[in-house]
Scaffold this active site. Structure first.
Site, mmCIF file in Angstrom:
data_model
loop_
_atom_site.group_PDB
_atom_site.id
_atom_site.type_symbol
_atom_site.label_atom_id
_atom_site.label_comp_id
_atom_site.label_asym_id
_atom_site.label_seq_id
_atom_site.Cartn_x
_atom_site.Cartn_y
_atom_site.Cartn_z
ATOM 1 N N GLU A 38 -0.359 -4.276 6.950
ATOM 2 C CA GLU A 38 -1.467 -5.280 6.283
ATOM 3 C C GLU A 38 -0.644 -4.944 4.855
ATOM 4 O O GLU A 38 -0.372 -3.811 4.104
ATOM 5 C CB GLU A 38 -2.967 -5.241 6.140
ATOM 6 N N THR A 39 -1.722 -5.779 3.713
ATOM 7 C CA THR A 39 -0.690 -5.685 2.458
ATOM 8 C C THR A 39 -1.577 -6.015 1.642
ATOM 9 O O THR A 39 -2.264 -7.089 2.365
ATOM 10 C CB THR A 39 0.708 -6.454 2.238
#
Length: 282
Positions: A51-52
């Site tokens: 994830e970002t």
């Protein structure tokens, strides 16, 4: 429409481990104003992490910041390790919470409180949007995809609080660690598996989570699944109101998820470390 690319503060945070580089990394872009969803998705795909996140000014006056959470291929309304890692990065960057003792995060799933729990952060588990037994055909599919006898699946439940997790309970941590799933056979199912450790093992449960079709096939440490699993297992009397789960063992990680129930709420906590700080051009 995006603004002209500019330098934006950037942190890469290791979440759910007391030792740097042994947990789940998260990319955090601070000051993400002006970026549209397509630009965020491109950058999240490029980081090649599970994830970002992108931090923005809040729209709700009760929140300290707004976060958007992207995997390499989709946006999540909520996720656990991005919540802790984003709060850690925001505080590291000088953020001062509006409320005494809590950071309040705004995300697509609503407002999520994050508190200090000793030397670590912990988030209050958001409500389930789907919670209940898994249908018989799906349960058979789960056993086939995990390559275990159907009788080894002691229970299975939908645990949706952002990602559409299905929880699978096995009889022991050893069974969880021995899994060699058929990722192609999972289709689009997101499967989290949990099993108890023997007394004295130093951890109460072992967890593994599988994400077929994304940039990763096994997530190192997963806050959203652990939040859902806690509500499921505590509610069924299979877990105490405070316990420690380990995750990422087969990946060479040392994830530690601290779970507790307080006044009807589930809190999921873990240590975080900023491993990279600087700027990105976006």
């Amino acid at each position: 429409m995006n603004l002209t690319p500019r330098s934006r503060p950037f942190h890469q945070v290791d979440v759910f481990a007391s030792q740097p580089y042994r947990g789940n990394p998260l990319a955090v872009v601070l000051e993400a104003q002006g970026l549209d969803a397509a630009a965020m998705q491109r950058f999240a795909n490029w980081t090649n992490l599970s994830e970002t996140t992108f931090l923005l000014p809040p729209e709700d006056s009760r929140a300290d910041y707004k976060v958007r959470i992207f995997t390499g291929s989709e946006e999540f309304p909520f996720a656990g390790h991005p919540t802790l890692g984003s709060a850690h990065a925001w505080l590291d960057a000088g953020g001062v919470p509006k409320a005494e003792g809590y950071v309040v995060q705004e995300c697509a799933a609503g407002l999520v409180r994050v508190k200090r729990d000793g030397g670590r952060l912990a988030f209050a588990a958001p409500p389930m949007t789907r919670f209940g037994p898994v249908e018989a055909p799906v349960r058979r599919h789960l056993a086939e995809a995990l390559r275990v006898p159907a009788t080894d699946v002691l229970d299975a439940a939908w645990l949706v609080n952002g990602p559409e997790w299905i929880g699978v309970l096995l009889g022991s941590a050893e069974q969880v660690l021995a899994l060699k799933p058929d990722f192609a056979g999972m289709g689009d199912l997101k499967i989290g598996v949990i099993g108890p450790h023997a007394p004295g093992a130093g951890s109460d449960f072992e967890v593994r989570t599988f994400l077929p079709g994304d940039a990763v096939t096994e997530d190192p440490v997963t806050g959203s699944f652990n939040a859902g699993a806690a509500r499921w297992l505590m509610g069924s009397g299979r877990a105490p109101e405070q316990y420690l789960a380990t995750q990422g063992t087969v990946l060479g990680r040392a994830g530690r998820i601290h779970v507790s129930a307080e006044d009807g709420e589930i809190w999921v906590g873990g240590d975080s470390t900023t491993c990279i700080s600087g700027a990105v051009l976006l």
